[in-house]
Write an enzyme that holds these catalytic residues in place. Structure first.
Site, PDB file in Angstrom:
ATOM      1  N   GLU A   1      36.589  27.302  40.845  1.00  0.00           N
ATOM      2  CA  GLU A   1      38.034  27.217  41.135  1.00  0.00           C
ATOM      3  C   GLU A   1      38.503  28.644  41.361  1.00  0.00           C
ATOM      4  OE1 GLU A   1      39.829  24.504  41.405  1.00  0.00           O
ATOM      5  OE2 GLU A   1      38.902  22.922  40.232  1.00  0.00           O
TER       6      GLU A   1
ATOM      7  N   CYS B   1      47.295  31.111  40.922  1.00  0.00           N
ATOM      8  CA  CYS B   1      46.322  31.012  42.021  1.00  0.00           C
ATOM      9  C   CYS B   1      46.895  30.353  43.266  1.00  0.00           C
ATOM     10  CB  CYS B   1      45.079  30.264  41.558  1.00  0.00           C
ATOM     11  SG  CYS B   1      45.466  28.646  40.876  1.00  0.00           S
TER      12      CYS B   1
HETATM   13  P1  NAD Z   1      38.041  37.082  36.833  1.00  0.00           P
HETATM   14  O1  NAD Z   1      37.101  36.542  37.858  1.00  0.00           O
HETATM   15  O2  NAD Z   1      38.169  38.538  36.661  1.00  0.00           O
HETATM   16  O3  NAD Z   1      37.704  36.501  35.370  1.00  0.00           O
HETATM   17  C1  NAD Z   1      37.517  35.124  35.110  1.00  0.00           C
HETATM   18  C2  NAD Z   1      36.526  34.964  33.966  1.00  0.00           C
HETATM   19  O4  NAD Z   1      35.257  35.526  34.319  1.00  0.00           O
HETATM   20  C3  NAD Z   1      36.944  35.656  32.663  1.00  0.00           C
HETATM   21  O5  NAD Z   1      36.657  34.786  31.577  1.00  0.00           O
HETATM   22  C4  NAD Z   1      36.067  36.896  32.616  1.00  0.00           C
HETATM   23  O6  NAD Z   1      35.752  37.295  31.311  1.00  0.00           O
HETATM   24  C5  NAD Z   1      34.816  36.463  33.339  1.00  0.00           C
HETATM   25  N1  NAD Z   1      34.161  37.580  34.041  1.00  0.00           N
HETATM   26  C6  NAD Z   1      34.779  38.650  34.638  1.00  0.00           C
HETATM   27  N2  NAD Z   1      33.855  39.459  35.220  1.00  0.00           N
HETATM   28  C7  NAD Z   1      32.644  38.903  34.979  1.00  0.00           C
HETATM   29  C8  NAD Z   1      31.298  39.261  35.328  1.00  0.00           C
HETATM   30  N3  NAD Z   1      31.022  40.364  36.025  1.00  0.00           N
HETATM   31  N4  NAD Z   1      30.307  38.447  34.915  1.00  0.00           N
HETATM   32  C9  NAD Z   1      30.568  37.324  34.215  1.00  0.00           C
HETATM   33  N5  NAD Z   1      31.815  36.952  33.852  1.00  0.00           N
HETATM   34  C10 NAD Z   1      32.838  37.709  34.230  1.00  0.00           C
HETATM   35  O7  NAD Z   1      39.442  36.405  37.197  1.00  0.00           O
HETATM   36  P2  NAD Z   1      40.851  36.671  36.540  1.00  0.00           P
HETATM   37  O8  NAD Z   1      41.332  38.044  36.887  1.00  0.00           O
HETATM   38  O9  NAD Z   1      40.806  36.280  35.100  1.00  0.00           O
HETATM   39  O10 NAD Z   1      41.746  35.589  37.331  1.00  0.00           O
HETATM   40  C11 NAD Z   1      42.319  35.858  38.570  1.00  0.00           C
HETATM   41  C12 NAD Z   1      41.639  35.117  39.705  1.00  0.00           C
HETATM   42  O11 NAD Z   1      41.446  33.764  39.361  1.00  0.00           O
HETATM   43  C13 NAD Z   1      42.472  35.086  40.969  1.00  0.00           C
HETATM   44  O12 NAD Z   1      41.638  35.279  42.088  1.00  0.00           O
HETATM   45  C14 NAD Z   1      43.051  33.671  40.992  1.00  0.00           C
HETATM   46  O13 NAD Z   1      43.411  33.201  42.256  1.00  0.00           O
HETATM   47  C15 NAD Z   1      41.928  32.905  40.378  1.00  0.00           C
HETATM   48  N6  NAD Z   1      42.429  31.680  39.770  1.00  0.00           N
HETATM   49  C16 NAD Z   1      42.069  30.478  40.297  1.00  0.00           C
HETATM   50  C17 NAD Z   1      42.560  29.299  39.752  1.00  0.00           C
HETATM   51  C18 NAD Z   1      42.190  27.943  40.297  1.00  0.00           C
HETATM   52  O14 NAD Z   1      42.422  26.940  39.606  1.00  0.00           O
HETATM   53  N7  NAD Z   1      41.637  27.837  41.488  1.00  0.00           N
HETATM   54  C19 NAD Z   1      43.409  29.364  38.650  1.00  0.00           C
HETATM   55  C20 NAD Z   1      43.734  30.608  38.142  1.00  0.00           C
HETATM   56  C21 NAD Z   1      43.227  31.757  38.694  1.00  0.00           C
END
Ligand code: NAD
Length: 450
Positions: free
Chosen positions: A203, A237
């Protein structure tokens, strides 16, 4: 680290009454702790209690109640037809739990985006490891403390931490990974999942366009767009990422938009009902989008100490840096469409970006709506924005770089289930026709039956 898989293998989660008990406990957990949850969400993101209830607490309870109401029907084996050449067999599809699943959630809606997939995972009978975001520490801590107290602690585990802890976790052979977050992180997740051939639901996000053309309902459009964009300070998002406006409507529309922002969030550059930016890194990322020749029409104020950015409307050219990546903050760029055929121009500009998670059209013309039929995007709303995700009857998910797989309601249950195909054949009837050697007559009969 718990051995959830061993517990799964006892078969306890197959029992629909076990699943029902877990969902009821989850609802109780959220309802009994509404105040504590609102405090954690305020601490992490400055959300008001009302916003916290509407977009997180109430959202999860609504979804869990919906799933509970339908659980008995969804978990039943569905009969399907059986072709004549297999008669007298009967056939059906049975939803099975996948096993041990991992839910990785982001910080922007840390309760909704953790507990809504958890509802689906438990409804489908899985054991679940949850990895909440390190950028919402108060909420993560609350989840780690509360979930084992209310739910079956042998079936649910919370692992806190950032990329290092997640990378360690990803070495385990999960049966499904449900990831919500950025496309950049999703690539790490997909690579790690490939090691074990683990399926994923991703997502993600993207630049969700919002088109305003051929409409007389500018005030309604402005209110809906202002709410969708500036709730949670644009850290949503499916927030409208950028506005494409018919030139003749622009001045009046911006006036309505500024009025709607003031009514909902407070005075220009001094909003009082506004969430804050999650951390300094994101504050700096958003600040760097100013100062590239844009014309700020409203807002623009930034307070680094308080991590606040006021709702900001800016007129930009397509080459402005704000148009290159998902903004994920309270900046709304406005671009003017070509006046001769604004809808064709809008579709052309949207296609300059990867397929978005959502697309919005505000127009009174049926032909404009039809023109959007062919647009590939995760979800679409006409004369509204964001609200498609509040309809639990609709699947929620992206396409291409905005994600794959879907969640919410039955779509969530579907994603967390393996759909086992079952054929039940009679042992009494065993026609020679199905075995070699085949005579010409046998083949003619088989061709006719098939
Ligand atoms: P992110 O990808 O930085 O982090 C998401 C999760 O991944 C966190 O739990 C984090 O700890 C983990 N993570 C981060 N880097 C990692 C790595 N290198 N290896 C493994 N795990 C890792 O995202 P964010 O900043 O928390 O959220 C923002 C993004 O999420 C935006 O792009 C937004 O559009 C998207 N988003 C999508 C939805 C949806 O339902 N489609 C909902 C909310 C947010």
């Amino acid at each position: 680290m718990k051995d959830l898989k061993k517990y799964f293998e006892t078969g306890v989660t197959l029992d629909v009454s076990w699943r029902r008990t877990q969902l009821q406990a989850l609802i109780r957990m959220v309802e009994e702790n509404e105040d504590a949850l609102a405090r954690a969400l305020h601490q992490d993101l400055g959300k008001t209690p009302q916003e916290a209830w509407l977009t997180e607490i109430g959202f999860v309870v609504h979804e869990a109640r919906f799933v509970l109401r339908h659980l008995a029907r969804w978990t039943k084996k569905r009969r399907v037809r059986t072709p004549a050449f297999l008669c007298p067999a009967s056939s059906g599809v049975r939803p099975m739990p996948r096993g041990e699943v991992l839910i990785i959630s982001p910080w922007n809606y840390p309760i909704q985006l953790t507990l809504s997939p958890l509802v689906a995972a438990l409804a489908a009978g899985n054991v679940v490891v949850i990895k909440p975001s390190e950028y919402a520490p108060a909420t993560s801590e609350w989840l780690a403390r509360s979930l084992p107290r209310y739910l079956d602690a042998q079936a649910v585990e919370v692992v806190q931490g950032g990329p290092d802890e997640t990378s360690a976790l990803l070495k385990r052979p999960f049966d499904l990974i449900f990831f919500t977050g950025s496309a950049q992180t999703a690539r790490h997740i997909a690579r790690a999942a490939a090691e074990h051939l683990t399926p994923t639901v991703l997502e993600l996000g993207g630049k969700s366009p919002c088109v305003v053309a051929h409409t007389q309902h500018l005030r309604t459009a402005a209110r809906r767009i202002a709410f969708a964009k500036f709730t949670n300070a644009g850290q949503t998002c499916v927030a409208p990422d950028y506005l494409l406006v018919e030139p003749t409507l622009k001045t009046a529309f911006v006036e309505h938009l500024t009025q709607a922002i003031v009514e909902m969030f407070g005075p220009e550059n001094a909003p009082v009902r506004m969430a804050r930016i999650v951390n300094r890194r994101h504050f700096d990322r958003l600040s760097a989008l100013f100062g590239h020749g844009e014309s700020v029409l409203f807002g623009g104020h930034r307070d680094a100490d308080a991590l606040l950015i006021a709702p900001t409307l800016m007129s930009v050219e397509p080459s402005h840096p704000v148009m290159s990546e998902e903004i994920f903050g309270p900046l709304l760029p406005i671009l003017e469409l070509d006046s001769t055929d604004p809808i064709a121009d809008a579709l052309r500009r949207i296609s300059d970006h990867p397929s978005p998670l959502a697309a919005y059209l505000f127009s009174d013309e049926a032909a404009d709506l039809r023109a959007f039929d062919g647009l590939l995007c995760g979800g679409f709303a006409h004369n509204d924005a964001l609200m498609h995700l509040a309809n639990v009857h609709l699947p929620f998910g992206g396409v291409a770089t905005s994600g794959h797989g879907a969640s919410h309601g039955f779509a969530g249950f579907h994603a967390f289930s393996h759909w086992r195909a079952e054929l039940d054949q009679s042992a009494v009837v065993d026609p020679d026709l199905r075995y070699p050697p085949y005579s010409g007559r046998d083949l003619r009969t088989l061709k006719w039956l098939m």
